[in-house]
Design a protein around this motif. Structure first.
Motif, PDB file in Angstrom:
ATOM      1  N   TYR A  78      -7.838  19.487  -6.814  1.00 27.71           N
ATOM      2  CA  TYR A  78      -8.631  18.359  -7.308  1.00 27.71           C
ATOM      3  C   TYR A  78      -7.701  17.348  -7.979  1.00 27.71           C
ATOM      4  O   TYR A  78      -6.730  17.731  -8.628  1.00 27.71           O
ATOM      5  CB  TYR A  78      -9.686  18.819  -8.305  1.00 27.71           C
ATOM      6  N   ILE A  79      -8.023  16.069  -7.823  1.00 25.64           N
ATOM      7  CA  ILE A  79      -7.204  15.049  -8.460  1.00 25.64           C
ATOM      8  C   ILE A  79      -7.960  14.428  -9.630  1.00 25.64           C
ATOM      9  O   ILE A  79      -9.193  14.441  -9.677  1.00 25.64           O
ATOM     10  CB  ILE A  79      -6.769  13.954  -7.461  1.00 25.64           C
ATOM     11  N   CYS A  80      -7.200  13.905 -10.560  1.00 24.41           N
ATOM     12  CA  CYS A  80      -7.771  13.300 -11.762  1.00 24.41           C
ATOM     13  C   CYS A  80      -7.991  11.809 -11.529  1.00 24.41           C
ATOM     14  O   CYS A  80      -7.202  10.965 -11.970  1.00 24.41           O
ATOM     15  CB  CYS A  80      -6.866  13.551 -12.963  1.00 24.41           C
ATOM     16  N   ALA A  81      -9.043  11.497 -10.799  1.00 23.31           N
ATOM     17  CA  ALA A  81      -9.379  10.106 -10.485  1.00 23.31           C
ATOM     18  C   ALA A  81     -10.889  10.001 -10.353  1.00 23.31           C
ATOM     19  O   ALA A  81     -11.591  11.016 -10.227  1.00 23.31           O
ATOM     20  CB  ALA A  81      -8.698   9.671  -9.192  1.00 23.31           C
ATOM     21  N   ALA A  82     -11.395   8.778 -10.394  1.00 20.12           N
ATOM     22  CA  ALA A  82     -12.833   8.565 -10.257  1.00 20.12           C
ATOM     23  C   ALA A  82     -13.298   8.828  -8.827  1.00 20.12           C
ATOM     24  O   ALA A  82     -14.362   9.388  -8.598  1.00 20.12           O
ATOM     25  CB  ALA A  82     -13.197   7.148 -10.688  1.00 20.12           C
ATOM     26  N   ARG A  83     -12.485   8.429  -7.860  1.00 20.77           N
ATOM     27  CA  ARG A  83     -12.830   8.645  -6.459  1.00 20.77           C
ATOM     28  C   ARG A  83     -11.566   8.632  -5.619  1.00 20.77           C
ATOM     29  O   ARG A  83     -10.546   8.054  -6.013  1.00 20.77           O
ATOM     30  CB  ARG A  83     -13.798   7.572  -5.960  1.00 20.77           C
ATOM     31  N   ASP A  84     -11.607   9.275  -4.480  1.00 21.21           N
ATOM     32  CA  ASP A  84     -10.455   9.319  -3.574  1.00 21.21           C
ATOM     33  C   ASP A  84     -10.974   9.573  -2.164  1.00 21.21           C
ATOM     34  O   ASP A  84     -11.934  10.330  -1.961  1.00 21.21           O
ATOM     35  CB  ASP A  84      -9.482  10.423  -4.005  1.00 21.21           C
ATOM     36  N   LEU A  93     -16.733  17.998  -9.891  1.00 17.47           N
ATOM     37  CA  LEU A  93     -17.030  19.298 -10.495  1.00 17.47           C
ATOM     38  C   LEU A  93     -18.107  19.195 -11.579  1.00 17.47           C
ATOM     39  O   LEU A  93     -18.553  20.213 -12.097  1.00 17.47           O
ATOM     40  CB  LEU A  93     -15.765  19.892 -11.124  1.00 17.47           C
ATOM     41  N   MET A  94     -18.519  17.969 -11.890  1.00 15.68           N
ATOM     42  CA  MET A  94     -19.364  17.752 -13.050  1.00 15.68           C
ATOM     43  C   MET A  94     -20.767  17.316 -12.674  1.00 15.68           C
ATOM     44  O   MET A  94     -20.967  16.581 -11.708  1.00 15.68           O
ATOM     45  CB  MET A  94     -18.709  16.715 -13.969  1.00 15.68           C
ATOM     46  N   ASP A  95     -21.722  17.779 -13.459  1.00 14.59           N
ATOM     47  CA  ASP A  95     -23.121  17.380 -13.299  1.00 14.59           C
ATOM     48  C   ASP A  95     -23.496  16.571 -14.538  1.00 14.59           C
ATOM     49  O   ASP A  95     -24.039  17.093 -15.508  1.00 14.59           O
ATOM     50  CB  ASP A  95     -24.007  18.621 -13.174  1.00 14.59           C
ATOM     51  N   GLU A  96     -23.161  15.277 -14.502  1.00 12.06           N
ATOM     52  CA  GLU A  96     -23.341  14.397 -15.648  1.00 12.06           C
ATOM     53  C   GLU A  96     -24.008  13.096 -15.214  1.00 12.06           C
ATOM     54  O   GLU A  96     -23.803  12.626 -14.091  1.00 12.06           O
ATOM     55  CB  GLU A  96     -21.986  14.070 -16.296  1.00 12.06           C
ATOM     56  N   ASP A  97     -24.795  12.512 -16.111  1.00  8.40           N
ATOM     57  CA  ASP A  97     -25.329  11.182 -15.872  1.00  8.40           C
ATOM     58  C   ASP A  97     -24.199  10.157 -15.994  1.00  8.40           C
ATOM     59  O   ASP A  97     -23.306  10.303 -16.823  1.00  8.40           O
ATOM     60  CB  ASP A  97     -26.422  10.849 -16.890  1.00  8.40           C
ATOM     61  N   ASN A  98     -24.234   9.139 -15.181  1.00  8.91           N
ATOM     62  CA  ASN A  98     -23.241   8.063 -15.202  1.00  8.91           C
ATOM     63  C   ASN A  98     -21.801   8.596 -15.248  1.00  8.91           C
ATOM     64  O   ASN A  98     -21.014   8.239 -16.124  1.00  8.91           O
ATOM     65  CB  ASN A  98     -23.484   7.150 -16.410  1.00  8.91           C
ATOM     66  N   PRO A  99     -21.430   9.463 -14.320  1.00  9.22           N
ATOM     67  CA  PRO A  99     -20.077  10.032 -14.341  1.00  9.22           C
ATOM     68  C   PRO A  99     -18.984   8.989 -14.177  1.00  9.22           C
ATOM     69  O   PRO A  99     -17.853   9.197 -14.626  1.00  9.22           O
ATOM     70  CB  PRO A  99     -20.086  11.018 -13.163  1.00  9.22           C
ATOM     71  N   GLU A 100     -19.328   7.840 -13.565  1.00  5.29           N
ATOM     72  CA  GLU A 100     -18.316   6.807 -13.342  1.00  5.29           C
ATOM     73  C   GLU A 100     -17.826   6.198 -14.648  1.00  5.29           C
ATOM     74  O   GLU A 100     -16.769   5.544 -14.670  1.00  5.29           O
ATOM     75  CB  GLU A 100     -18.886   5.716 -12.433  1.00  5.29           C
ATOM     76  N   ARG A 101     -18.541   6.420 -15.734  1.00  4.92           N
ATOM     77  CA  ARG A 101     -18.100   5.892 -17.030  1.00  4.92           C
ATOM     78  C   ARG A 101     -17.076   6.797 -17.708  1.00  4.92           C
ATOM     79  O   ARG A 101     -16.460   6.417 -18.701  1.00  4.92           O
ATOM     80  CB  ARG A 101     -19.308   5.691 -17.949  1.00  4.92           C
TER      81      ARG A 101
END
Length: 239
Positions: A78-84, A93-101
């Motif tokens: 997995y990479i540490c970025a918003a999208r790839d 890996l996360m189940d969060e509201d507004n993950p892009e923030r």
């Protein structure tokens, strides 16, 4: 902690920060008279809003969401970025509201495992990543070759990495075995740990981040799992 500072914010920006609406949609709602500030309808998107103002959307009270502070046990791949386009990211890996923030406070390479911190608090993130703040990062390292004891002295003085103009900041190397060590650094240069050992003629075969400052990876978190930081963990990083 709040995403809204003591300085007044534009109403449209405030509304976008506490809802899923975009700035453009927020402006439309404001102009349509759907928003009240302290009980009064406001139709000007540019009007300033105080941090303690009472906002409502169609009669429903709105509050600024609290900042989020999360630790994740990152697996390989997995990479540490918003999208790839090619790889999965830690946000997958996360189940969060507004993950892009959310953004990563101190990235790890795709094949490096361990502690990753995510937040939407920019000041807190800066305190974690800025070399001047000396927030130490501790890594467990395995190497292909025997670790030369002279590496302790070299790392403590700082080493020149290829294509970098300045030495690395002083680092602490604790040799645990012939090919096993722990390293503490307070920087986050590109592939820094691997390049530091490479400068010693050695190859890192496994790299795992155990801690950032006083925040230690929770032993109860399996790879790919995450949890919110405790108040004490958040406060351990001084903004």
């Amino acid at each position: 902690m709040s995403n809204v500072s003591n300085k007044p914010l534009r109403l449209d920006r405030y509304l976008a920060s506490v809802t899923d609406y975009s700035r453009s949609d927020a402006k439309k709602l404001i102009k349509a008279g759907e928003i009240t500030v302290d009980g009064l309808v406001v139709r000007d998107p540019a009007q300033g809003v105080a941090a303690d103002a009472e906002l409502a959307l169609s009669g429903h009270s709105l509050r600024a969401a609290s900042s989020r502070y999360i630790m994740l046990n990152k697996p390989q791949g997995y990479i540490c970025a918003a999208r790839d386009r090619r790889h999965q990211t830690v946000l997958d890996l996360m189940d969060e509201d507004n993950p892009e923030r959310l953004h990563v406070a101190g990235r790890l390479d795709i094949d490096t495992t361990g502690l990753v911190l995510l937040t939407d608090d920019g000041n807190w993130s800066h305190a974690v990543t800025s070399p001047q703040r000396k927030c130490w990062k501790r890594y467990y390292v395995e190497t292909a070759e025997v670790i030369n004891e002279q590496a302790q002295l070299h790392f403590s003085r700082g080493v020149f990495l290829k294509d970098d103009k300045a030495r690395t900041l002083p680092a602490e190397l604790d040799i645990l075995g012939e090919r096993v060590a722990r390293l503490k650094i307070c920087e986050g240069r590109y592939h820094q740990v691997k390049r530091m050992f490479g400068a010693e003629g050695n190859l890192v075969t496994r790299l795992h981040r155990e801690a950032i400052g006083d925040i230690v990876l929770d032993a109860d978190l399996a790879e790919g799992e995450y949890r919110y930081l405790t108040a004490a963990e958040v406060a351990s990083v001084q903004k």
